[in-house]
Design a protein around this motif. Structure first.
Motif, PDB file in Angstrom:
ATOM      1  N   LYS A  36       0.819  -1.435  -0.020  1.00 45.66           N
ATOM      2  CA  LYS A  36       0.218  -0.007   0.019  1.00 45.66           C
ATOM      3  C   LYS A  36       1.054   1.266   0.054  1.00 45.66           C
ATOM      4  O   LYS A  36       0.710   2.368  -0.746  1.00 45.66           O
ATOM      5  N   GLU A  37       1.942   1.434   0.572  1.00 48.37           N
ATOM      6  CA  GLU A  37       2.620   2.426   0.882  1.00 48.37           C
ATOM      7  C   GLU A  37       3.717   2.718  -0.211  1.00 48.37           C
ATOM      8  O   GLU A  37       4.196   3.690  -0.419  1.00 48.37           O
ATOM      9  N   PHE A  38       4.353   1.460  -0.629  1.00 52.72           N
ATOM     10  CA  PHE A  38       5.391   1.834  -1.440  1.00 52.72           C
ATOM     11  C   PHE A  38       5.233   0.875  -2.846  1.00 52.72           C
ATOM     12  O   PHE A  38       6.188   0.897  -3.695  1.00 52.72           O
ATOM     13  N   GLY A  39       4.022   0.360  -2.914  1.00 54.29           N
ATOM     14  CA  GLY A  39       3.885  -0.298  -4.201  1.00 54.29           C
ATOM     15  C   GLY A  39       4.782  -1.610  -4.476  1.00 54.29           C
ATOM     16  O   GLY A  39       4.696  -1.926  -5.687  1.00 54.29           O
ATOM     17  N   PHE A  40       4.763  -2.321  -3.698  1.00 47.04           N
ATOM     18  CA  PHE A  40       5.623  -3.539  -3.563  1.00 47.04           C
ATOM     19  C   PHE A  40       4.544  -4.535  -4.309  1.00 47.04           C
ATOM     20  O   PHE A  40       3.501  -4.785  -3.763  1.00 47.04           O
ATOM     21  N   ASP A  41       4.958  -5.428  -5.370  1.00 46.35           N
ATOM     22  CA  ASP A  41       4.284  -6.225  -5.898  1.00 46.35           C
ATOM     23  C   ASP A  41       4.815  -7.911  -5.340  1.00 46.35           C
ATOM     24  O   ASP A  41       5.617  -7.791  -4.683  1.00 46.35           O
TER      25      ASP A  41
END
Length: 84
Positions: A36-41
């Motif tokens: 949510k905060e850093f866009g890690f997939d």
């Protein structure tokens, strides 16, 4: 704030996580949700897991819930303390 674990473990975990997305370690709070905060997939999380397994010589099962920076630090710390 990172929990009271071995500073070297927490620092190494932060370094691995920050390297995946080129994020300054100082921006990574314990409660930070990586997606949510850093866009890690999923690929990013798998990359973190793979690197941590290699560095700490541990196994991180798929069922371990790893969503936040703190989740990674706590799990790795629990596994490295178990090896001592």
């Amino acid at each position: 704030m990172i929990p009271a674990t071995s500073p070297s473990v927490a620092q190494k975990v932060l370094r691995v996580i920050s390297n995946v997305k080129s994020i300054k370690p100082s921006r990574l709070r314990t409660s930070a949700d990586l997606n949510k905060e850093f866009g890690f997939d999923t690929f990013d999380v798998v990359s973190i897991i793979w690197e941590l397994e290699k560095i700490f010589k541990i196994n991180i099962p798929d069922e371990v819930p790893l969503r936040t920076v703190g989740d990674f630090v706590e799990y790795v710390s629990s596994q490295t303390n178990r090896q001592k």
